[in-house]
Motif scaffolding. Sequence first.
Motif, PDB file in Angstrom:
ATOM      1  N   ARG A   1       1.930   0.045   4.847  1.00  0.00           N
ATOM      2  CA  ARG A   1       1.311  -0.460   5.532  1.00  0.00           C
ATOM      3  C   ARG A   1       1.259  -2.183   5.826  1.00  0.00           C
ATOM      4  O   ARG A   1       1.184  -2.981   6.491  1.00  0.00           O
ATOM      5  N   TYR A   2       0.160  -2.194   3.937  1.00  0.00           N
ATOM      6  CA  TYR A   2       0.085  -3.476   4.124  1.00  0.00           C
ATOM      7  C   TYR A   2       0.467  -3.482   2.816  1.00  0.00           C
ATOM      8  O   TYR A   2       1.290  -3.228   2.021  1.00  0.00           O
TER       9      TYR A   2
ATOM     10  N   VAL B   1      -4.806  -9.862   7.012  1.00  0.00           N
ATOM     11  CA  VAL B   1      -6.407  -8.128   8.040  1.00  0.00           C
ATOM     12  C   VAL B   1      -7.326  -8.183   7.267  1.00  0.00           C
ATOM     13  O   VAL B   1      -8.108  -7.439   7.358  1.00  0.00           O
TER      14      VAL B   1
ATOM     15  N   ALA C   1      -9.226  -1.920   3.745  1.00  0.00           N
ATOM     16  CA  ALA C   1      -8.596  -2.986   5.307  1.00  0.00           C
ATOM     17  C   ALA C   1      -9.477  -3.036   6.672  1.00  0.00           C
ATOM     18  O   ALA C   1      -9.545  -3.934   7.122  1.00  0.00           O
TER      19      ALA C   1
ATOM     20  N   SER D   1       1.077  -0.932   0.265  1.00  0.00           N
ATOM     21  CA  SER D   1       0.101   0.550   0.246  1.00  0.00           C
ATOM     22  C   SER D   1       0.793   1.046   0.184  1.00  0.00           C
ATOM     23  O   SER D   1       1.751   1.361   0.397  1.00  0.00           O
TER      24      SER D   1
ATOM     25  N   ASP E   1      -1.073  -6.879   6.807  1.00  0.00           N
ATOM     26  CA  ASP E   1      -0.021  -6.300   7.335  1.00  0.00           C
ATOM     27  C   ASP E   1       1.660  -6.898   6.862  1.00  0.00           C
ATOM     28  O   ASP E   1       2.185  -7.806   6.882  1.00  0.00           O
ATOM     29  N   ALA E   2       1.798  -5.870   6.121  1.00  0.00           N
ATOM     30  CA  ALA E   2       2.798  -5.604   5.799  1.00  0.00           C
ATOM     31  C   ALA E   2       3.651  -6.119   6.436  1.00  0.00           C
ATOM     32  O   ALA E   2       5.405  -6.575   6.530  1.00  0.00           O
TER      33      ALA E   2
ATOM     34  N   ASP F   1      -5.624   2.600   2.505  1.00  0.00           N
ATOM     35  CA  ASP F   1      -6.121   1.325   1.959  1.00  0.00           C
ATOM     36  C   ASP F   1      -7.088   0.427   1.680  1.00  0.00           C
ATOM     37  O   ASP F   1      -7.219  -0.138   2.160  1.00  0.00           O
TER      38      ASP F   1
ATOM     39  N   ILE G   1      -5.167  -8.411   1.863  1.00  0.00           N
ATOM     40  CA  ILE G   1      -4.323  -7.406   2.659  1.00  0.00           C
ATOM     41  C   ILE G   1      -4.151  -7.560   3.843  1.00  0.00           C
ATOM     42  O   ILE G   1      -4.374  -7.936   4.949  1.00  0.00           O
TER      43      ILE G   1
ATOM     44  N   TRP H   1      -3.855   0.104  -5.388  1.00  0.00           N
ATOM     45  CA  TRP H   1      -3.712   0.964  -3.886  1.00  0.00           C
ATOM     46  C   TRP H   1      -4.471   2.031  -4.299  1.00  0.00           C
ATOM     47  O   TRP H   1      -3.588   3.222  -4.795  1.00  0.00           O
TER      48      TRP H   1
END
Lengths: 178, 383
Positions: B289-290, B316, B357, B285, B309-310, B338, B307, B334
């Motif tokens: 974060r993702y 998520v 997300a 993203s 969580d990176a 999110d 999606i 993206w």
Amino acid sequence: MAAQGVQMRSRGGTGADDDGFAEWMSARQAGLARTAYLLTGSQHAAEELVQATLTKLYLAWARIAERQHVDAYARRVLVNEHRSAWRRAQRRPEILSGAVPESALAPAEYDGEREAVWRFVQGLPPRQRAVIVLRYYEDLSEAEIADLLGISTGTVKSQASRALAALRERVPAREEER
Amino acid sequence: MNHEDLLRETLRAKADDAPHGPSLDDIRRRATRRTVRRRVLVGLAAAAVVAIAVPTALLLRPSDEPGPAPSPSPSPSLTTSPSSGVPTPTGLEAIPRGADPRVTYLQDGVVHGLDGSTSRLPAAATDVVAFTPYHGGWIVLDSVGGLTQYDNTGTEVRRSHDGESALAVSPDLMRTAFQLGGKILVGISSGMGEGETTHAVDPHARLVGFLGDRVVYAAGGTVRVVDDVGKETVVPGLSQAWATSSDGDLVAGSGGGQGDSIRVVSASTGQVLWNKAGWFAAAFSPDGRYLAAYRTATGGEFETVAILDAHTGAVVATSKTPGLQSLPSPPTAWEAGDRLLIPYRGGSSWALLRLSAGGAVDRATGVVPGTSETAPFAFARQP
């Protein structure tokens, strides 16, 4: 993609009419295996591809009403299965490290030339390789290939043209040597 | 003998090396296993199939497990019409219509800009899967990896002739990198050709993306970062890479020959943050974060889009799409924040769906016809 030209009977076939399938399989299996080998470049992958194709046909056999079109239907299933396989595999490292011959090859003996062409074909990206095999082995038209692969005829032309251009660069032309 | 005849001759000769096929008994056994598996899946999927008829067809699961698999849609090769068992357009139309895509995207040859403006790609650009403005014109990537650059009149400037090319833009959108044969070229996106740098790479290398100011590519089982002056460093722990984060630190790839898994590595520390088997990475993203990811089930017959969580790999949000298909490696984009845009196919129709997300799903476009397996949508390349 719909299987054009093949009318299906009711769903839920379970492989009835084994005799008819066995007869067809006996006659056509070798041809399918040859195309599968050219598409995959690997005996193991070709075996797997043919098994998957024949299994689908076996399960669908009772539903195939127009047996005269079953060869074309089988080819479609084979190509679909191959496409699914390379899409699943396209993120695997070994696919991306395939050996496309990048430099012009030295003039070679006849078998060396054939091997050079074969290595070149194997090094093509999967869809481009499929275009080449369907065009130059199966002798399908551009429209038929486009329909099978779900791409435009323009893409078929450009893929075949690119491959030929690269082949001319990398494998010396025989007519100039003989 | 010309080269076309040479190809024919070689293929006919090589076809003789084909393996012997299976026996009828082999096929019967395999068919039996397949039938049993399908019945099990149909049973597991009953609840999901019911969900097709309602707007909440996309089941969003906050847990780490995607849940039981819905029945794979009937093989397209076994159908004679879109109505013979494959999902009908109703599946897509039932999903609530949300806002238009908040990214630059392509539909039917028309580029829809963020500001609502429209423009056209050159008519010669077909089968497009990604594009970006470059030097007043465009760089376009097609579905088989061919790359073409057009000038501001739509005239072709250069194109790839073999291999699979790639395209990337920097986090600040100022620079564009693209691959032509054994070279990665980096140029100022809005410039007119000045300052374009070339970095020679292995002919089989694959451009991945930007990591800050640097460019990441994969070659020969290693993932490398190259800076402005051509200095290369290796990202440890990865044999392939698929996405880079805009914050300039994370690289998502795979390691140890496990192509169908995700491994995320911090390029700054070399630390492996997490591994996740059975998933493919798509794109981080914008805020890093993702990570958008895909899961193929039952031989690629349907897809789960998630999606993640990176920084941990935790799921998520997940969209399970009974009756609808995305492609194994679909183009995604993206939106700010999110929200993930994904092209989906239902029968012979397509639409862009939006997954956030937070778990919400809506449809970002109308439902449009399309018979090819190539989505009628493509996105401007994102960082």
